[in-house]
Design an enzyme around this catalytic site. Structure first.
Site, PDB file in Angstrom:
ATOM      1  N   GLU A   4      -3.489  39.097 -56.120  1.00 52.24           N
ATOM      2  CA  GLU A   4      -3.516  37.871 -56.914  1.00 52.24           C
ATOM      3  C   GLU A   4      -3.879  38.155 -58.366  1.00 52.24           C
ATOM      4  OE1 GLU A   4      -2.347  35.085 -56.130  1.00 52.24           O
ATOM      5  OE2 GLU A   4      -2.046  35.429 -53.991  1.00 52.24           O
TER       6      GLU A   4
ATOM      7  N   TYR B 267      -7.562  29.048 -59.438  1.00 47.49           N
ATOM      8  CA  TYR B 267      -6.378  29.446 -58.672  1.00 47.49           C
ATOM      9  C   TYR B 267      -6.680  30.634 -57.760  1.00 47.49           C
ATOM     10  CZ  TYR B 267      -2.296  32.046 -57.391  1.00 47.49           C
ATOM     11  OH  TYR B 267      -1.394  32.760 -56.652  1.00 47.49           O
TER      12      TYR B 267
ATOM     13  N   ASP C  51      -0.431  27.613 -59.327  1.00 50.14           N
ATOM     14  CA  ASP C  51       0.071  28.560 -60.314  1.00 50.14           C
ATOM     15  C   ASP C  51       1.319  27.966 -60.951  1.00 50.14           C
ATOM     16  OD1 ASP C  51       2.030  28.808 -58.368  1.00 50.14           O
ATOM     17  OD2 ASP C  51       1.976  31.002 -58.318  1.00 50.14           O
TER      18      ASP C  51
END
Length: 358
Positions: free
Chosen positions: A39, A122, A140
């Site tokens: 990520e 996020y 996102d």
């Protein structure tokens, strides 16, 4: 703004995911450490670019304690070329914090994760939903675009009020107990079907529910951010020789490309010649006087918010002993020594030019 998402949307996502979800290396595990690494790497970087870096990174640092124990220079060396180096510095610092505070186990707690360097809302949602199975939303760029089109949100999605509305939408759409797969499907639909330009609406499992398509606005939504002029700078760099060795310097950790090594130099001031700029920058950074001998190469590069033209020169040391005045460290090195240092992409182009003339 109010929201009343249709409950069948989540099931459409999950049905589509059963046969269309991309087979990506970080999806073959639910270990929070590699999920976290992926990520961070995927922030502002395309999947195809990330995959080889992710695989090399996990091969070099297979566990979180391995990453925490490594010197930052080693981490930056593996990261070199992926860009946005603050991500690597924050990931390394966060890994050390997890070892110190949580015994090397990634915490499954929202507030604990948010306190770690480089982790925002996020990333927390992705780690909690994908690695820990918690009902946490993500937002996102891909998810934002799908939501805007699905619910015909015509306001700028980066405005605070609109962003809060989209986070609320993402949370209310979550199917209890299946948030990880749902979030992966959400992101994949935006990446492969509901693309920024020319979305493939005929292949979308949500086409019958999409308000933007019904209104014929799928190419106008989401509203584009206002375009700003991108500044350009002329920058110099010197390959400063003393016999068969040359100087490299480390960038300050709190600046762009912090912690990486470079050929010293800097940005030209208005009205300043390239040669005068380079001499001044070397004097300010290392406290030495140089002679600029000849141009070596010119490198053009675009960063997120500005562009540069980097002019590299062959130079000789004239007087003085290098001192770390504007940099944390410096080294005299030979060309064959450079594999042990992490350089940004612009300076690797200078290294390539040196290899051609040596």
């Amino acid at each position: 703004m109010t929201v009343d998402p249709k409950p069948e949307i989540a099931q459409h996502f999950l049905d589509w995911a059963a046969s269309h979800l991309r087979d990506l290396p970080w999806r073959r595990t639910r270990d929070p450490y590699p999920v976290w690494v992926s990520e961070i790497m995927l922030q502002q970087t395309q999947v195809a670019t990330v995959i080889p870096y992710y695989e090399r990174f996990l091969a070099r640092f297979p566990t979180l304690p391995d990453l925490a124990a490594a010197p930052l220079d080693d981490v930056l060396e593996v990261w070199a070329g992926l860009g946005y180096y603050a991500r690597a510095r924050n990931l390394h610092a966060a890994a050390r914090e997890v070892v110190d505070k949580y015994g090397g186990e990634v915490p499954a707690d929202r507030e604990a994760l948010l306190r770690l360097p480089g982790i925002g809302r996020y990333t927390v949602g992705a780690i909690l939903s994908i690695a820990f199975g918690q009902d946490a939303p993500v937002l996102d760029g891909n998810v934002r675009r799908v939501l805007c089109r699905l619910f015909a949100v015509q306001e700028n999605p980066r405005q605070p009020a609109t962003a809060a509305y989209l986070w609320d939408l993402a949370a209310k759409l979550l199917p209890p107990g299946r948030a990880g797969r749902f979030n992966e499907a959400f992101m994949d639909l935006g990446a492969t079907i509901c693309t920024p330009h020319h979305p493939r609406c005929s292949e979308c499992p949500l086409s019958d529910l999409c308000q933007a398509q019904r209104l014929g606005l799928q190419d106008q939504i989401p509203a584009p951010a206002p375009r700003r002029a991108i500044p350009h700078y002329d920058v110099t760099a010197g390959v400063i020789w003393q016999q068969d060795r040359f100087l490299i310097a480390q960038r300050p950790p709190d600046r762009l490309l912090g912690g990486l090594w470079e050929f010293p130099g800097g940005k030209c001031e208005p009205g300043e010649s390239l040669e005068d700029c380079l001499k001044r920058e070397i004097r300010e950074e290392l406290g030495v006087e140089i002679e600029v001998i000849a141009p070596l190469t010119v490198v053009r590069h675009a960063y997120t918010h500005f562009r540069i033209t980097l002019h590299a020169f062959q130079c000789h040391l004239v007087s003085g002993q290098p001192r770390a005045l504007g940099c944390p460290a410096w080294r005299w090195v030979r060309l064959e020594d450079l594999d042990g240092f992490a350089f940004p992409v612009t300076d690797r182009r200078i290294i390539a030019a040196l290899g051609r003339v040596s």
